[in-house]
Design a protein around this motif. Structure first.
Motif, PDB file in Angstrom:
ATOM      1  N   VAL A   1      -6.848  12.339   2.552  1.00  0.00           N
ATOM      2  CA  VAL A   1      -6.211  11.460   1.557  1.00  0.00           C
ATOM      3  C   VAL A   1      -6.797  11.688   0.173  1.00  0.00           C
ATOM      4  CG1 VAL A   1      -5.534   9.687   3.208  1.00  0.00           C
ATOM      5  CG2 VAL A   1      -7.822   9.610   2.175  1.00  0.00           C
ATOM      6  N   SER A   2      -7.402  12.844  -0.022  1.00  0.00           N
ATOM      7  CA  SER A   2      -8.067  13.126  -1.300  1.00  0.00           C
ATOM      8  C   SER A   2      -7.107  13.171  -2.478  1.00  0.00           C
ATOM      9  CB  SER A   2      -8.831  14.454  -1.210  1.00  0.00           C
ATOM     10  OG  SER A   2      -7.935  15.528  -0.896  1.00  0.00           O
ATOM     11  N   ALA A   3      -5.805  13.389  -2.211  1.00  0.00           N
ATOM     12  CA  ALA A   3      -4.822  13.471  -3.298  1.00  0.00           C
ATOM     13  C   ALA A   3      -4.264  12.105  -3.683  1.00  0.00           C
ATOM     14  CB  ALA A   3      -3.676  14.394  -2.892  1.00  0.00           C
ATOM     15  N   LEU A   4      -4.706  11.052  -3.042  1.00  0.00           N
ATOM     16  CA  LEU A   4      -4.094   9.734  -3.232  1.00  0.00           C
ATOM     17  C   LEU A   4      -4.911   8.813  -4.133  1.00  0.00           C
ATOM     18  CD1 LEU A   4      -2.883   9.061   0.442  1.00  0.00           C
ATOM     19  CD2 LEU A   4      -1.698  10.257  -1.420  1.00  0.00           C
ATOM     20  N   GLY A   5      -5.808   9.349  -4.882  1.00  0.00           N
ATOM     21  CA  GLY A   5      -6.667   8.529  -5.722  1.00  0.00           C
ATOM     22  C   GLY A   5      -5.937   7.765  -6.804  1.00  0.00           C
ATOM     23  N   SER A   6      -4.767   8.226  -7.229  1.00  0.00           N
ATOM     24  CA  SER A   6      -4.012   7.565  -8.301  1.00  0.00           C
ATOM     25  C   SER A   6      -3.026   6.521  -7.792  1.00  0.00           C
ATOM     26  CB  SER A   6      -3.252   8.608  -9.128  1.00  0.00           C
ATOM     27  OG  SER A   6      -4.158   9.491  -9.769  1.00  0.00           O
ATOM     28  N   VAL A   7      -2.879   6.422  -6.497  1.00  0.00           N
ATOM     29  CA  VAL A   7      -1.969   5.429  -5.920  1.00  0.00           C
ATOM     30  C   VAL A   7      -2.536   4.033  -6.203  1.00  0.00           C
ATOM     31  CG1 VAL A   7      -0.895   4.564  -3.817  1.00  0.00           C
ATOM     32  CG2 VAL A   7      -1.200   7.035  -4.146  1.00  0.00           C
ATOM     33  N   GLN A   8      -1.748   3.165  -6.812  1.00  0.00           N
ATOM     34  CA  GLN A   8      -2.247   1.859  -7.220  1.00  0.00           C
ATOM     35  C   GLN A   8      -2.490   0.923  -6.036  1.00  0.00           C
ATOM     36  OE1 GLN A   8       0.436   0.326 -10.191  1.00  0.00           O
ATOM     37  NE2 GLN A   8       0.110   2.057 -11.565  1.00  0.00           N
ATOM     38  N   GLU A   9      -1.551   0.922  -5.085  1.00  0.00           N
ATOM     39  CA  GLU A   9      -1.701   0.092  -3.886  1.00  0.00           C
ATOM     40  C   GLU A   9      -1.576   1.000  -2.664  1.00  0.00           C
ATOM     41  OE1 GLU A   9       0.413  -3.731  -3.770  1.00  0.00           O
ATOM     42  OE2 GLU A   9       1.077  -3.318  -5.819  1.00  0.00           O
ATOM     43  N   LEU A  10      -2.675   1.136  -1.965  1.00  0.00           N
ATOM     44  CA  LEU A  10      -2.734   2.072  -0.844  1.00  0.00           C
ATOM     45  C   LEU A  10      -3.255   1.355   0.403  1.00  0.00           C
ATOM     46  CD1 LEU A  10      -2.506   4.981   0.219  1.00  0.00           C
ATOM     47  CD2 LEU A  10      -4.828   5.387  -0.640  1.00  0.00           C
ATOM     48  N   ASP A  11      -2.466   1.409   1.456  1.00  0.00           N
ATOM     49  CA  ASP A  11      -2.827   0.737   2.709  1.00  0.00           C
ATOM     50  C   ASP A  11      -3.016   1.800   3.785  1.00  0.00           C
ATOM     51  OD1 ASP A  11      -3.160  -0.890   4.904  1.00  0.00           O
ATOM     52  OD2 ASP A  11      -1.577  -2.295   4.330  1.00  0.00           O
ATOM     53  N   LEU A  12      -4.268   1.935   4.240  1.00  0.00           N
ATOM     54  CA  LEU A  12      -4.612   2.950   5.237  1.00  0.00           C
ATOM     55  C   LEU A  12      -5.115   2.324   6.534  1.00  0.00           C
ATOM     56  CD1 LEU A  12      -6.494   5.486   2.925  1.00  0.00           C
ATOM     57  CD2 LEU A  12      -4.134   5.629   3.736  1.00  0.00           C
ATOM     58  N   ARG A  13      -4.781   1.089   6.783  1.00  0.00           N
ATOM     59  CA  ARG A  13      -5.236   0.428   8.001  1.00  0.00           C
ATOM     60  C   ARG A  13      -4.664   1.125   9.243  1.00  0.00           C
ATOM     61  NH1 ARG A  13      -3.358  -5.526   6.826  1.00  0.00           N
ATOM     62  NH2 ARG A  13      -1.661  -4.308   5.881  1.00  0.00           N
ATOM     63  N   GLY A  14      -5.502   1.313  10.206  1.00  0.00           N
ATOM     64  CA  GLY A  14      -5.067   1.924  11.461  1.00  0.00           C
ATOM     65  C   GLY A  14      -4.940   3.435  11.411  1.00  0.00           C
ATOM     66  N   CYS A  15      -5.378   4.056  10.328  1.00  0.00           N
ATOM     67  CA  CYS A  15      -5.326   5.527  10.219  1.00  0.00           C
ATOM     68  C   CYS A  15      -6.651   6.082  10.743  1.00  0.00           C
ATOM     69  CB  CYS A  15      -5.080   5.950   8.773  1.00  0.00           C
ATOM     70  SG  CYS A  15      -3.476   5.454   8.136  1.00  0.00           S
ATOM     71  N   GLY A  16      -6.753   6.174  12.050  1.00  0.00           N
ATOM     72  CA  GLY A  16      -8.014   6.539  12.672  1.00  0.00           C
ATOM     73  C   GLY A  16      -8.482   7.953  12.412  1.00  0.00           C
ATOM     74  N   GLY A  17      -7.603   8.821  11.919  1.00  0.00           N
ATOM     75  CA  GLY A  17      -7.994  10.206  11.689  1.00  0.00           C
ATOM     76  C   GLY A  17      -8.729  10.432  10.386  1.00  0.00           C
ATOM     77  N   ILE A  18      -8.741   9.442   9.497  1.00  0.00           N
ATOM     78  CA  ILE A  18      -9.384   9.586   8.191  1.00  0.00           C
ATOM     79  C   ILE A  18     -10.874   9.275   8.323  1.00  0.00           C
ATOM     80  CG2 ILE A  18      -9.431   8.784   5.799  1.00  0.00           C
ATOM     81  CD1 ILE A  18      -6.506   7.949   6.151  1.00  0.00           C
ATOM     82  N   THR A  19     -11.700  10.182   7.823  1.00  0.00           N
ATOM     83  CA  THR A  19     -13.153   9.966   7.843  1.00  0.00           C
ATOM     84  C   THR A  19     -13.743   9.881   6.446  1.00  0.00           C
ATOM     85  OG1 THR A  19     -13.507  12.357   8.035  1.00  0.00           O
ATOM     86  CG2 THR A  19     -13.399  11.084  10.083  1.00  0.00           C
ATOM     87  N   ASP A  20     -13.084  10.471   5.466  1.00  0.00           N
ATOM     88  CA  ASP A  20     -13.602  10.490   4.103  1.00  0.00           C
ATOM     89  C   ASP A  20     -12.697   9.655   3.202  1.00  0.00           C
ATOM     90  OD1 ASP A  20     -14.668  10.982   1.627  1.00  0.00           O
ATOM     91  OD2 ASP A  20     -14.367  13.153   1.669  1.00  0.00           O
ATOM     92  N   TYR A  21     -13.210   8.515   2.744  1.00  0.00           N
ATOM     93  CA  TYR A  21     -12.463   7.618   1.863  1.00  0.00           C
ATOM     94  C   TYR A  21     -12.970   7.673   0.424  1.00  0.00           C
ATOM     95  CZ  TYR A  21     -10.557   5.416   6.077  1.00  0.00           C
ATOM     96  OH  TYR A  21      -9.916   5.168   7.263  1.00  0.00           O
ATOM     97  N   SER A  22     -13.782   8.627   0.097  1.00  0.00           N
ATOM     98  CA  SER A  22     -14.435   8.644  -1.214  1.00  0.00           C
ATOM     99  C   SER A  22     -13.445   8.740  -2.370  1.00  0.00           C
ATOM    100  CB  SER A  22     -15.435   9.810  -1.284  1.00  0.00           C
ATOM    101  OG  SER A  22     -14.769  11.060  -1.080  1.00  0.00           O
ATOM    102  N   ALA A  23     -12.291   9.383  -2.143  1.00  0.00           N
ATOM    103  CA  ALA A  23     -11.295   9.525  -3.216  1.00  0.00           C
ATOM    104  C   ALA A  23     -10.426   8.289  -3.356  1.00  0.00           C
ATOM    105  CB  ALA A  23     -10.417  10.750  -2.956  1.00  0.00           C
ATOM    106  N   VAL A  24     -10.488   7.377  -2.369  1.00  0.00           N
ATOM    107  CA  VAL A  24      -9.609   6.199  -2.374  1.00  0.00           C
ATOM    108  C   VAL A  24     -10.421   4.942  -2.050  1.00  0.00           C
ATOM    109  CG1 VAL A  24      -7.457   7.411  -1.862  1.00  0.00           C
ATOM    110  CG2 VAL A  24      -8.994   6.762   0.013  1.00  0.00           C
ATOM    111  N   PRO A  25     -11.442   4.639  -2.838  1.00  0.00           N
ATOM    112  CA  PRO A  25     -12.285   3.483  -2.526  1.00  0.00           C
ATOM    113  C   PRO A  25     -11.540   2.147  -2.585  1.00  0.00           C
ATOM    114  CG  PRO A  25     -12.760   4.300  -4.730  1.00  0.00           C
ATOM    115  CD  PRO A  25     -11.865   5.305  -4.084  1.00  0.00           C
ATOM    116  N   HIS A  26     -10.403   2.119  -3.288  1.00  0.00           N
ATOM    117  CA  HIS A  26      -9.628   0.889  -3.447  1.00  0.00           C
ATOM    118  C   HIS A  26      -8.683   0.649  -2.289  1.00  0.00           C
ATOM    119  CE1 HIS A  26      -7.151   4.186  -4.813  1.00  0.00           C
ATOM    120  NE2 HIS A  26      -6.072   3.419  -4.790  1.00  0.00           N
ATOM    121  N   ALA A  27      -8.546   1.572  -1.363  1.00  0.00           N
ATOM    122  CA  ALA A  27      -7.549   1.477  -0.295  1.00  0.00           C
ATOM    123  C   ALA A  27      -7.902   0.381   0.715  1.00  0.00           C
ATOM    124  CB  ALA A  27      -7.416   2.811   0.428  1.00  0.00           C
ATOM    125  N   LYS A  28      -6.870  -0.232   1.289  1.00  0.00           N
ATOM    126  CA  LYS A  28      -7.077  -1.164   2.397  1.00  0.00           C
ATOM    127  C   LYS A  28      -7.394  -0.353   3.640  1.00  0.00           C
ATOM    128  CE  LYS A  28      -3.944  -4.822   0.817  1.00  0.00           C
ATOM    129  NZ  LYS A  28      -2.713  -5.603   1.154  1.00  0.00           N
TER     130      LYS A  28
END
Length: 232
Positions: free
Chosen positions: A203-230
């Motif tokens: 999800v490294s390309a999603l840093g500019s998304v204003q409202e981002l919901d990643l709940r239940g996305c078990g395959g993601i391990t690195d959230y550093s680019a999207v610290p604002h995401a749910k």
């Protein structure tokens, strides 16, 4: 006495086939505006010269409305075809109309709800719709023409894999789209819901998304680019 019979020169009839035998026959030059109603079991009384405009009431959520609740009856013109009549419709709700297959005439509708229409496959004609709900249309695969839709709900369309054309969508719902892996093209989406998209890892390309919901996305391990995401 004057001839009160019908003119021998009548316009050809026009029939709109919606789903499950729901038809809308035209009545020639003297036709009155009628209420469109897309679902099975629909009946349209009064087709003679003295017939008055009728309102038909579609059951189970298959209804058409206009902002503010005011009824709007588009005119059916024998020479204009379905597209001309439907071009006057602003909002059309066809959710849970299981008989609908062909939606090619609905491309001019501004707000279109086709949620839980399981036989809809080809949505290529819907690229001009402003707000489009295809939730639970699980036969839909190709969404490459929907990049100009402003608000797009594709939740639980699990056959969809390629969303690279949807970068111009303002609000995009991909809840339960387990076939989606690559979301790199969605970085300009304003509100992006990816709940339970279990195959997404990057999800490294999603840093500019204003409202981002990643709940239940078990395959993601690195959230550093999207610290604002749910995430929970």
């Amino acid at each position: 006495m004057p001839n009160l019979g019908r003119s021998p020169h009548r316009a050809p009839s026009l029939r709109l086939q919606w789903s499950g035998g729901c038809e809308r026959p035209g009545t020639g030059d003297e036709a009155s505006p009628r209420q469109l109603h897309p679902t099975r079991g629909c009946e349209r009384p009064g087709t003679g010269e003295d017939a008055q405009p009728q309102r038909l009431h579609p059951p189970r959520g298959c209804e058409r409305s206009r902002p503010g609740g005011a009824a709007h009856s588009p005119r059916l013109r024998p020479s204009g075809g379905r597209e001309r009549a439907l071009g006057q419709v602003e909002e059309l709700k066809l959710n849970k109309c299981s008989g609908i297959v062909d939606v090619s005439a609905l491309g001019q509708v501004q707000e279109l709800d086709l949620g839980s229409c399981p036989r809809v496959v080809d949505v290529s004609a819907l690229g001009q719709v402003r707000k489009l709900n295809l939730s639970h249309c699980d036969q839909v695969v190709d969404v490459s023409t929907l990049g100009r839709v402003e608000i797009l709900n594709l939740s639980h369309c699990y056959r969809i894999v390629d969303v690279s054309a949807l970068g111009g969508v303002r609000k995009l719902n991909l809840v339960g789209c387990t076939g989606v892996v690559d979301v790199a093209a969605l970085g300009q989406v304003k509100k992006l819901t990816l709940v339970c998209c279990s195959e997404i890892k990057d999800v490294s390309a999603l840093g500019s998304v204003q409202e981002l919901d990643l709940r239940g996305c078990g395959g993601i391990t690195d959230y550093s680019a999207v610290p604002h995401a749910k995430r929970k």
